[in-house]
Design a protein around this motif. Structure first.
Motif, short mmCIF file in Angstrom:
data_model
loop_
_atom_site.label_atom_id
_atom_site.label_comp_id
_atom_site.label_asym_id
_atom_site.label_seq_id
_atom_site.Cartn_x
_atom_site.Cartn_y
_atom_site.Cartn_z
N PRO A 145 0.81 -1.23 0.00
CA PRO A 145 0.00 0.00 0.00
C PRO A 145 0.84 1.27 0.00
CG PRO A 145 -0.08 -1.08 2.15
CD PRO A 145 0.60 -2.03 1.22
N VAL A 146 2.08 1.18 0.48
CA VAL A 146 2.95 2.36 0.44
C VAL A 146 3.31 2.68 -1.01
CG1 VAL A 146 5.17 3.29 1.17
CG2 VAL A 146 3.83 1.89 2.75
N THR A 147 3.65 1.64 -1.77
CA THR A 147 3.97 1.84 -3.18
C THR A 147 2.75 2.34 -3.95
OG1 THR A 147 5.57 0.04 -3.03
CG2 THR A 147 4.91 0.72 -5.23
N LEU A 148 1.59 1.89 -3.56
CA LEU A 148 0.36 2.33 -4.23
C LEU A 148 -0.05 3.74 -3.83
CD1 LEU A 148 -1.76 -0.95 -3.93
CD2 LEU A 148 -0.58 -0.10 -5.96
N GLY A 149 0.59 4.27 -2.80
CA GLY A 149 0.25 5.62 -2.35
C GLY A 149 -0.97 5.67 -1.45
N LEU A 150 -1.37 4.53 -0.90
CA LEU A 150 -2.54 4.49 -0.02
C LEU A 150 -2.21 4.90 1.41
CD1 LEU A 150 -4.09 1.13 -1.28
CD2 LEU A 150 -4.80 3.46 -1.88
#
Length: 253
Positions: A145-150
């Motif tokens: 989720p960090v990579t997804l920007g969430l």
């Protein structure tokens, strides 16, 4: 707004990624992804000079020495979130199931409430993904989720650390550890008892052998004594019995 500040520092200064990450409270991989345009979200740069958080002299010190830690001149105005679900941009909402699947697979210790607060979803969606009853389960691919920007890396780390403290598994492990010494103690006790039994058996065997040897020696001595007594008695009963030479001499006389 750490991401926006980091974006401005990347675009307008020669600071190292480590310095920017430390100053903004981000993970270095987040800063590097933003510099390489690989971040999931695009942020508008925020000038820390205008807000008074940094000075040009402080930035110059950091550019001259890559190991220098930037000193914040003025604390940023704290922005508090209102109660309610986390807001996620419309462009990112389709990535929520991927982030939820990643958390369920890599951090099962995180509760549904924590996942819901971290990503901004509902428990029904979390349960549907966990039970694989989600309508789009075939297309869900677990992604960070960090990579997804969430969410931010520090938010994820804080949730994981908090969830790790509430895991009941260590109590079971602690009980198992406590049981292990008891098992080892019982084993040592049994081993000691076995050694004592072996020593006692060896002593009894040695005593039995010694008794047999003594009995045999006494029997042999008694036998020899009996043979000696028998010879003496026979000699007393025939005192005139002479040897052939003596008989010959007697006949000659």
């Amino acid at each position: 707004m750490p991401h926006a500040t980091a974006t401005w520092l990347i675009d307008n200064t020669g600071l190292a990624f480590e310095q920017i990450a430390e100053f903004c409270g981000l993970h270095i991989l987040e800063v590097q992804a933003m510099a390489d345009d690989l971040a999931g979200s695009k942020y508008t740069g925020r000038d820390p000079l205008h807000s008074g958080e940094l000075t040009q002299e402080e930035i110059a010190k950091g550019e001259a020495d890559s190991t220098y830690s930037l000193v914040m001149q003025k604390a940023p105005v704290e922005v508090t979130r209102t109660k309610g679900p986390r807001y996620t941009p419309v462009s990112k909402r389709q990535d929520k199931p991927d982030g939820i699947a990643w958390l369920l697979r890599n951090h099962p210790e995180i509760s549904d409430a924590q996942v819901s607060k971290l990503i901004g979803t509902t428990r029904n969606t979390i349960n549907a993904i966990r039970d694989r009853s989600h309508w789009n389960i075939q297309n869900i691919q677990p992604k960070d989720p960090v990579t997804l920007g969430l969410c931010a890396q520090r938010e994820l780390d804080a949730v994981v650390a908090k969830a790790a403290k509430n895991i009941p598994a260590p109590e079971v492990e602690e009980g198992a550890e406590n049981a292990a010494p008891e098992t080892s103690k019982v084993s040592d006790k049994d081993k000691l008892i076995a050694e004592l039994h072996a020593e006692r058996a060896a002593e009894e065997k040695a005593a039995a052998e010694a008794a047999q040897e003594a009995e045999a020696a006494a029997w042999l001595e008694a036998k020899r004594a009996g043979e000696a007594d028998g010879s003496a008695a026979a000699a007393e009963q025939n005192p005139h019995e002479a040897t052939p030479d003596e008989d010959g001499e007697a006949a000659t006389e």
